[in-house]
Design a protein around this motif. Structure first.
Motif, PDB file in Angstrom:
ATOM      1  N   GLU A 145       0.841  -1.192   0.000  1.00 49.68           N
ATOM      2  CA  GLU A 145       0.000   0.000   0.000  1.00 49.68           C
ATOM      3  C   GLU A 145       0.882   1.250   0.000  1.00 49.68           C
ATOM      4  O   GLU A 145       1.878   1.310   0.709  1.00 49.68           O
ATOM      5  CB  GLU A 145      -0.924  -0.029   1.213  1.00 49.68           C
ATOM      6  CG  GLU A 145      -1.957   1.111   1.226  1.00 49.68           C
ATOM      7  CD  GLU A 145      -2.891   1.000   2.414  1.00 49.68           C
ATOM      8  OE1 GLU A 145      -3.768   1.851   2.557  1.00 49.68           O
ATOM      9  OE2 GLU A 145      -2.740   0.036   3.210  1.00 49.68           O
ATOM     10  N   GLN A 146       0.518   2.248  -0.841  1.00 47.21           N
ATOM     11  CA  GLN A 146       1.197   3.518  -1.033  1.00 47.21           C
ATOM     12  C   GLN A 146       2.370   3.414  -2.015  1.00 47.21           C
ATOM     13  O   GLN A 146       2.979   4.438  -2.348  1.00 47.21           O
ATOM     14  CB  GLN A 146       1.699   4.100   0.297  1.00 47.21           C
ATOM     15  CG  GLN A 146       0.608   4.416   1.298  1.00 47.21           C
ATOM     16  CD  GLN A 146      -0.375   5.445   0.788  1.00 47.21           C
ATOM     17  OE1 GLN A 146       0.007   6.415   0.128  1.00 47.21           O
ATOM     18  NE2 GLN A 146      -1.653   5.223   1.052  1.00 47.21           N
ATOM     19  N   ASP A 147       2.710   2.194  -2.511  1.00 46.67           N
ATOM     20  CA  ASP A 147       3.746   2.073  -3.532  1.00 46.67           C
ATOM     21  C   ASP A 147       3.234   2.612  -4.859  1.00 46.67           C
ATOM     22  O   ASP A 147       2.025   2.564  -5.143  1.00 46.67           O
ATOM     23  CB  ASP A 147       4.159   0.604  -3.707  1.00 46.67           C
ATOM     24  CG  ASP A 147       5.025   0.125  -2.548  1.00 46.67           C
ATOM     25  OD1 ASP A 147       5.425   0.962  -1.729  1.00 46.67           O
ATOM     26  OD2 ASP A 147       5.244  -1.102  -2.465  1.00 46.67           O
ATOM     27  N   PRO A 148       4.156   3.098  -5.757  1.00 46.37           N
ATOM     28  CA  PRO A 148       3.725   3.522  -7.097  1.00 46.37           C
ATOM     29  C   PRO A 148       3.650   2.318  -8.054  1.00 46.37           C
ATOM     30  O   PRO A 148       4.247   1.266  -7.812  1.00 46.37           O
ATOM     31  CB  PRO A 148       4.809   4.512  -7.517  1.00 46.37           C
ATOM     32  CG  PRO A 148       6.021   4.026  -6.801  1.00 46.37           C
ATOM     33  CD  PRO A 148       5.563   3.451  -5.482  1.00 46.37           C
ATOM     34  N   LEU A 149       2.896   2.527  -9.196  1.00 48.77           N
ATOM     35  CA  LEU A 149       2.751   1.472 -10.211  1.00 48.77           C
ATOM     36  C   LEU A 149       2.883   2.116 -11.583  1.00 48.77           C
ATOM     37  O   LEU A 149       2.238   3.143 -11.868  1.00 48.77           O
ATOM     38  CB  LEU A 149       1.382   0.781 -10.085  1.00 48.77           C
ATOM     39  CG  LEU A 149       1.025  -0.212 -11.198  1.00 48.77           C
ATOM     40  CD1 LEU A 149       1.935  -1.447 -11.126  1.00 48.77           C
ATOM     41  CD2 LEU A 149      -0.433  -0.640 -11.086  1.00 48.77           C
ATOM     42  N   GLU A 150       3.741   1.491 -12.475  1.00 50.26           N
ATOM     43  CA  GLU A 150       3.885   1.961 -13.850  1.00 50.26           C
ATOM     44  C   GLU A 150       3.729   0.774 -14.793  1.00 50.26           C
ATOM     45  O   GLU A 150       4.397  -0.251 -14.601  1.00 50.26           O
ATOM     46  CB  GLU A 150       5.252   2.626 -14.064  1.00 50.26           C
ATOM     47  CG  GLU A 150       5.339   4.014 -13.521  1.00 50.26           C
ATOM     48  CD  GLU A 150       6.613   4.723 -13.963  1.00 50.26           C
ATOM     49  OE1 GLU A 150       7.385   4.085 -14.729  1.00 50.26           O
ATOM     50  OE2 GLU A 150       6.834   5.876 -13.578  1.00 50.26           O
ATOM     51  N   LEU A 151       2.886   0.940 -15.840  1.00 52.95           N
ATOM     52  CA  LEU A 151       2.661  -0.094 -16.851  1.00 52.95           C
ATOM     53  C   LEU A 151       2.648   0.573 -18.211  1.00 52.95           C
ATOM     54  O   LEU A 151       2.169   1.713 -18.357  1.00 52.95           O
ATOM     55  CB  LEU A 151       1.325  -0.819 -16.611  1.00 52.95           C
ATOM     56  CG  LEU A 151       1.172  -1.559 -15.282  1.00 52.95           C
ATOM     57  CD1 LEU A 151      -0.260  -2.072 -15.131  1.00 52.95           C
ATOM     58  CD2 LEU A 151       2.159  -2.726 -15.206  1.00 52.95           C
ATOM     59  N   THR A 152       3.170  -0.143 -19.295  1.00 52.92           N
ATOM     60  CA  THR A 152       3.187   0.413 -20.654  1.00 52.92           C
ATOM     61  C   THR A 152       2.472  -0.529 -21.608  1.00 52.92           C
ATOM     62  O   THR A 152       2.395  -1.746 -21.377  1.00 52.92           O
ATOM     63  CB  THR A 152       4.624   0.634 -21.140  1.00 52.92           C
ATOM     64  OG1 THR A 152       5.319  -0.616 -21.109  1.00 52.92           O
ATOM     65  CG2 THR A 152       5.329   1.652 -20.255  1.00 52.92           C
ATOM     66  N   CYS A 153       1.982   0.041 -22.701  1.00 51.58           N
ATOM     67  CA  CYS A 153       1.223  -0.704 -23.720  1.00 51.58           C
ATOM     68  C   CYS A 153       1.563  -0.122 -25.075  1.00 51.58           C
ATOM     69  O   CYS A 153       1.599   1.110 -25.258  1.00 51.58           O
ATOM     70  CB  CYS A 153      -0.280  -0.585 -23.435  1.00 51.58           C
ATOM     71  SG  CYS A 153      -1.322  -1.408 -24.670  1.00 51.58           S
ATOM     72  N   GLU A 154       1.809  -1.019 -26.081  1.00 47.52           N
ATOM     73  CA  GLU A 154       2.126  -0.599 -27.436  1.00 47.52           C
ATOM     74  C   GLU A 154       0.870  -0.726 -28.312  1.00 47.52           C
ATOM     75  O   GLU A 154       0.258  -1.797 -28.381  1.00 47.52           O
ATOM     76  CB  GLU A 154       3.245  -1.472 -28.030  1.00 47.52           C
ATOM     77  CG  GLU A 154       4.566  -1.374 -27.303  1.00 47.52           C
ATOM     78  CD  GLU A 154       5.220  -0.027 -27.505  1.00 47.52           C
ATOM     79  OE1 GLU A 154       4.962   0.589 -28.576  1.00 47.52           O
ATOM     80  OE2 GLU A 154       5.982   0.409 -26.623  1.00 47.52           O
ATOM     81  N   VAL A 155       0.478   0.359 -28.978  1.00 48.35           N
ATOM     82  CA  VAL A 155      -0.718   0.378 -29.850  1.00 48.35           C
ATOM     83  C   VAL A 155      -0.290   0.915 -31.207  1.00 48.35           C
ATOM     84  O   VAL A 155       0.271   2.023 -31.285  1.00 48.35           O
ATOM     85  CB  VAL A 155      -1.841   1.252 -29.262  1.00 48.35           C
ATOM     86  CG1 VAL A 155      -3.015   1.272 -30.220  1.00 48.35           C
ATOM     87  CG2 VAL A 155      -2.248   0.738 -27.885  1.00 48.35           C
ATOM     88  N   ALA A 156      -0.544   0.132 -32.287  1.00 47.99           N
ATOM     89  CA  ALA A 156      -0.161   0.558 -33.637  1.00 47.99           C
ATOM     90  C   ALA A 156      -1.198   0.078 -34.643  1.00 47.99           C
ATOM     91  O   ALA A 156      -1.882  -0.932 -34.438  1.00 47.99           O
ATOM     92  CB  ALA A 156       1.222  -0.014 -33.981  1.00 47.99           C
TER      93      ALA A 156
END
Length: 1178
Positions: free
Chosen positions: A147-158
């Motif tokens: 709890e309180q940690d950050p989260l980063e996610l990426t997605c490729e759309v073409a």
């Protein structure tokens, strides 16, 4: 004349071109309008492929399952292509799995449903199917966070689509089987959006979506919460804009997911509320303490809010700055209330001077907040303890209240005045607020007006409008006296009027507080204006004569004051109608208003209203039928409202007054004399109708002519002449066709009317009379029937001409033989008219038949018909009719038979034409009778025996000949039978004809006994049919017809038992004219005596013991005898063809021969017997 306008048919299809990707689902709409019927239309879809743009390829139809071409049949049957009917005139084409070959021009066609073609019946659009090039990728992984940690996610759309398109990208979170929740998304218009769960965090910057480069989209969540746990994935959609301007997602893809687990931290806390006591008095202080218990309080953020009776008092955030609502802000500014944070865990609410309204439930709520990276706070968990109720007691008061009114019972509309006096035990402590209230009969309480402690007067909600017009007023007359005035009272103002006084004192802090309340009341009863309201109509002249005058009065009770208006309406129902209509109205403001249908009354009617009362008089002059009928008075009671509008309180209807307008006494007299008129048809009938006296010289008459038949209950109308000289034919004249034969005349004298019936017929007989109506002109210049009277009757008898028909009555007797001709004559001696037509009928009385039967009939149109007797006796074809001269008729019966015998006569009907051309039977007569006897030929039959008495040896044969000496006719046939005469009864019957004759003969003899018993040997009928052989002679008889008049019976193998007397009986049969055979007579021969000798049997034993002798006697003669018989038969056959007498006219054969019958037994010594049996040869 209006015609039928047809709308023009119009078919519309979705605008193209449309771009869709392979594998997607497309819908194309099609609408049709401008048709008449039916409501449900059919649709047919076709495509024109780019490879063959002129060739139509049928896809699917709503009316024909065989419509698709083979290329689309499988997709239609599997449901991948179908038509969805949206409405009767609208449909959608669905293609669920688009293929590249589906590119082309689509046509929607609607078959015609009207009788003619008018408009357009199809529309086209283009569809382009492009490849699906959208790609959405993300690295699948599992992350464990706290709890309180950050989260980063990426997605490729073409995408590689050549058409202009937009992309939308969204990050979603899914937990278990729950519905996905949108975390954040970027729309095709480049607008960021989050769901309600993430909306606040996105606005605070806690959730972000960033585009890195041209294809990378990054999701950032800065402070994870336990609720963020789940699978995160991104979803992209490619959008294209259709020709109608709308955007359509042509494809949609989602990436692989990332599973995120969030480990929560311990953040629990508790809250409690405390105070010293629960019971207080107005002016005392009270303190509430909200105590927070939690870990690491200094490092956490909490917000506190205070509530009173669930209403917010004040709130305090983590910065410890209180914010009060508008009501408590003033008290806090005056130092009467305080909200503060005593320590990190204690929050205080203090009220320094309690008011009575401060009694109630108090509570606090503590909410933990989380600080974001931007410095903003987010609400998290919230808790509150149980409510603490306190009671605030008021300061006691010593006031008393008295209420008085100007009247306790009033009439509706009068004014009411109330006074409310306040008395105190000592000097008043403060000020008073007063509320006037009304408690109605249903115990419902409503505020009329109130005066607050500052002297401001306000009306109650239901009295606001009346107060604005001055209908309700309240005033403070003195410091301790208050008044209430209600003007123009209404029935609903009735009830208990209550004065509610509240005493106020100023507290130490300057605030006003209630120290006491008192109330007093007084009842008021209001009599409604409509109570006892009634109306009565009277008239002194219920019956008047034409042109007289009459008065009608409408009396209203009770007597109302002038301020109470009453409107009065006279209503009228004419005679013969069922509805009333308004005649005239005396309105509430004193005006006169005439009804829509009172035009005939205006010039002859006066209306007057009494000054001292509301009674209304109606005077009508020059009375006529128009004024006859029922009158009624309707009164309406009105009340003026406070806003100067009017309300109708009640309506009362009076009794009915029937006014009869009588016509003048009639003086009409019609001649009652009776007369009788007899005449022959085709002559005129003259009828007169005389008026002896009349009421006025200006009288007009309508004359109705009637005829009464004995068979009718009432007379039937022939002709009517109206008072204005118009003619009307009656139903009788129409039914009997009298219009062309009627002639009406009115004589100059004016009182004599004549009716002539030309060419009288018998059906015109009857009782004739006239019905006279006297008509006068009414005061309204309308004709009316004053009286009517019936004249005396004229009995008319129309006869037919006297009958002079006469037939010859000569009697006759005729005796003829069968097959001859009989002539019957019918002579008309005299007739009524030369032009008459005659019907001639011949009939006959048969012996033992009392009823006569018709033989033939000659109609008056000279048509010959056979009667029922002709069918019975086969007379058809044998009857012949001649009429050598007028009135002479001859009937010939040819080829007569015995059954034609009887008594014959003829009957003649004479028919005459009526004047209308219809033929009727005038007379009939029957001629003299002729007895006809048809006889058969005399019997001349004679039978003799040719063979004398004989003696024969045993086993020998003897012959019995039957010779016919004479016959009655050359056409006769014979039946022959041979009998054995014994002293004992025995034997069987032979020929049916002869045996029946024998039995009839025996029955006819009755009791006479015959010592000889007959036993039949053989019988042959006239039809050459053999009867059975007698049992003693069975197999030993041989029959021969030697000539037409000679018959022989040979008995073979004679035995002593055959000894006795024999005879033959002959019946003679003749044909009737109808070719039916009948027996004419019978004759029996003299008996023949036959004696058979008994011989020894020695010879038999000798022959049987010698074989050569046996074969010589019994076998060698057979061939010789057979040749002999064949020779005899050939000779007989040739002589039969050549001889005229060898076969009679009747076809009876001369010789019957049966095949030889040989009885032989090697064990029997008796010689074989050769015999010819009857019936073998025709």
């Amino acid at each position: 004349m209006l015609g039928v306008v047809s709308a023009q048919r119009q078919v519309a299809v979705q605008e193209g071109p449309l771009y869709r990707t392979e594998g997607s689902h497309i819908t194309i709409w099609c609408n049709v309008s401008g048709y008449q019927e039916p409501s449900e239309q059919n649709f047919q879809w076709s495509i024109y492929l780019p490879s063959a743009p002129e060739r139509e390829v049928q896809i699917v139809s709503t009316m024909d399952s065989s419509f698709p071409y083979a290329i689309y049949t499988q997709r239609v049957r599997s449901g991948k292509i179908y038509v969805e009917r949206v409405q009767g005139n609208s449909a959608l084409l669905h293609i669920t799995d688009l293929q590249a070959r589906d590119t082309g021009e689509y046509e929607c066609h609607t078959p015609n449903t009207e009788k003619q073609y008018f408009g357009s019946y199809s529309a086209k659009m283009n569809l382009v199917v492009i490849p699906d090039s959208l790609q959405t990728t993300a690295v699948p992984q599992t992350l464990h966070k706290v709890e309180q940690d950050p989260l980063e996610l990426t997605c490729e759309v073409a995408t590689e689509t050549f058409q202009h398109s937009h992309l939308s990208v969204a990050w979603l979170r899914q937990r278990g089987g729950e519905k996905p929740v949108e975390v954040i998304s970027l729309s095709r218009d480049f607008v960021l959006h989050s769901s309600s769960e993430y909306g606040q965090r996105q606005s605070l910057g806690e959730v972000r979506l960033d585009k890195l480069g041209s294809t990378t989209f990054r999701l950032t969540v800065f402070h994870l919460q336990p609720s963020d746990q789940g699978e995160f994935y991104c979803e992209a959609a490619e959008w294209i804009q259709d020709p109608d301007g709308s955007w359509y997602a042509i494809t949609r893809k989602r990436s692989e997911g990332t599973v995120v687990n969030v480990q929560p931290t311990d953040k629990e806390f508790t809250v409690r509320l405390e105070t010293e006591k629960r019971l207080y008095t107005v002016g005392e202080p009270v303190e509430f303490r909200c105590i927070l218990e939690a870990q690491n309080i200094p490092d956490r953020y909490f917000a506190v809010s205070w509530a009173f009776n669930s209403s917010l008092i004040a709130s305090m955030g983590p910065n410890a700055v209180p914010v009060l609502n508008s009501e408590f802000t003033h008290r806090e500014a005056r130092g009467q209330l305080k909200v503060a944070k005593e320590s990190d865990s204690v929050f205080v609410l203090k009220i320094y001077h309690l008011r009575q309204e401060d009694g109630g439930k108090y509570n606090c709520r503590v909410t933990e907040r989380e600080k974001t990276v931007t410095g903003e706070f987010i609400d998290k968990e919230s808790k509150r303890p149980k409510n603490i109720p306190i009671i605030v007691l008021p300061i006691k008061s010593s006031i008393s209240v008295e209420v008085a009114s100007n009247a306790s019972i009033i009439l509706e509309g009068e004014n009411l005045h109330f006074s409310c006096s306040v008395r105190t035990a000592g000097r008043p402590q403060g000020r008073f607020s007063v509320i006037w209230q009304l408690v109605d009969r249903q115990n419902r309480r409503s505020n009329i007006m109130w005066l607050d402690r500052d002297g401001t007067v306000q009306p109650g909600a239901s009295y606001w409008e009346r107060s604005s017009f001055g209908g309700v007023q309240m005033e403070q007359v003195q410091p301790n006296s208050f008044s209430l005035g209600i003007f123009n009272s209404r029935k609903e103002d009735e009830g208990q009027y209550e004065c509610h006084v509240t005493e106020w004192v100023r507290a130490v802090d300057g605030e006003w507080q209630i120290v006491g309340e008192r109330r007093a009341s007084t009842p008021v009863s209001i009599t409604a204006l409509e109570t006892g309201f009634a109306v009565t109509a009277i008239s002194r002249t219920p019956g008047v004569t034409y042109s007289d005058s009459f008065d009608l009065q409408c009396i209203i009770k009770p007597h109302y004051p002038a301020r109470v208006p009453v409107s009065v309406t006279w209503r009228f129902q004419p005679v013969g109608t069922v509805e009333f209509h308004d005649l005239v109205t005396f309105t509430r403001d004193g005006g006169v208003q005439w009804g829509d249908r009172s035009s005939s009354f205006r010039t002859r009617t006066a209306i007057e209203k009494a000054e001292s009362s509301n009674n209304v008089r109606l005077s009508i002059s020059r009375a006529s039928d128009t004024e006859a009928g029922k009158y009624q008075c309707v009164a309406e009671l009105w009340r003026r409202n406070y806003n100067n509008t009017w309300t109708r309180l009640a309506e009362r209807t009076s009794n009915l007054l029937e006014i009869r307008v009588l016509q003048p006494v009639t003086k009409l007299q019609v001649s009652k004399s009776k007369r009788t008129l007899t005449l022959v048809e085709d002559r005129p009938i003259q009828l007169n109708c005389s008026v002896k006296s009349q009421t006025s010289q200006n009288s007009h008459f309508a004359v109705l002519w009637y005829v009464h038949k004995p068979s009718d209950a009432d007379g039937k109308l022939i002709l009517k002449t109206t008072h204005n000289a118009a003619f009307e034919y009656g139903t009788y004249a129409e039914e009997e066709g009298l219009r062309a034969r009627l002639q009406f005349e009115r004589h100059v004298s004016g009182g004599l009317f004549s009716l002539t019936v030309q060419r009288a017929e018998v059906s015109d007989s009857g009782s004739y009379y006239c019905h006279v109506e006297e008509w006068l002109l009414s005061p309204n210049y309308a004709w009316y029937k004053l009286a009517e009277e019936v004249s005396g009757r004229t009995e008319v008898t129309v006869k037919q001409p006297d009958s002079r028909l006469k037939l010859s009555q000569a009697q006759g007797n005729l005796s003829v033989l069968e097959t001859q001709q009989v002539q019957l004559e019918c002579v008309v001696v005299n007739r009524t008219r030369v032009a008459s037509q005659l019907l001639v009928e011949w009939f006959v009385w048969k012996p033992n038949h009392p009823e006569r039967e018709t033989v033939a009939r000659l109609s008056r149109e000279a048509t010959f018909h056979y009667g029922e007797q002709a069918a019975k006796n086969n007379l058809e074809g044998r009857l012949h009719l001649e009429s050598p001269s007028s009135g002479v008729y001859r009937l010939f019966i040819q080829n007569v038979a015995v059954q034609d015998s009887g008594t014959y006569s003829c009957r003649v009907e004479e028919w005459l034409p009526s004047p209308s051309g219809v033929w009727y039977k005038r007379a009939e007569d029957t001629a003299g009778q002729t007895a006809v006897t048809v006889m058969r030929p005399d019997a001349a039959l004679q039978v003799d025996t040719v063979v004398p008495n004989a003696t024969v040896s045993e086993k020998a044969a003897f012959q019995l000949d039957c010779s016919i000496v004479s016959r009655s006719s050359q056409d006769s046939r014979f039946a022959v039978a041979w009998y054995s005469l014994r002293t004992k009864a025995g034997g069987k019957r032979g020929s049916p004809g002869l045996e029946e004759q024998e039995e009839e003969g025996e029955e006819g003899e009755g009791e006479e006994e015959d010592p000889m018993e007959r036993m039949a040997l053989l019988s042959v009928g006239p039809d050459a049919v053999f009867g059975p052989e007698g049992s003693p002679w069975e197999g030993r008889l041989r029959f021969q017809r030697l000539s037409p008049l000679l018959y022989r019976l040979t008995v073979l193998q004679a035995s002593p038992r055959d000894t006795g007397n024999y005879s033959c009986r002959v019946e003679e049969w003749l044909p009737s004219p109808q070719k039916e055979w009948y027996r004419l007579t019978e004759e029996e021969s003299a008996p023949i005596s036959i004696r058979v000798l008994d011989t020894s049997s020695t010879l038999q034993s000798i022959i049987c013991s010698n074989d050569a002798l046996f074969y010589f006697i019994f076998f060698y003669p057979f061939p010789i005898f057979g040749i002999l018989i064949i020779t005899i038969l050939l000779v007989r056959f040739k002589s039969r063809n050549s001889s005229k007498n060898s076969d009679g006219k009747n076809g009876v054969p001369l010789l019957w021969i049966k095949e030889p019958h040989l009885n032989y037994s090697p064990t029997c010594l008796e010689p074989p017997v050769l015999s010819i049996h009857p019936g073998a040869i025709d």
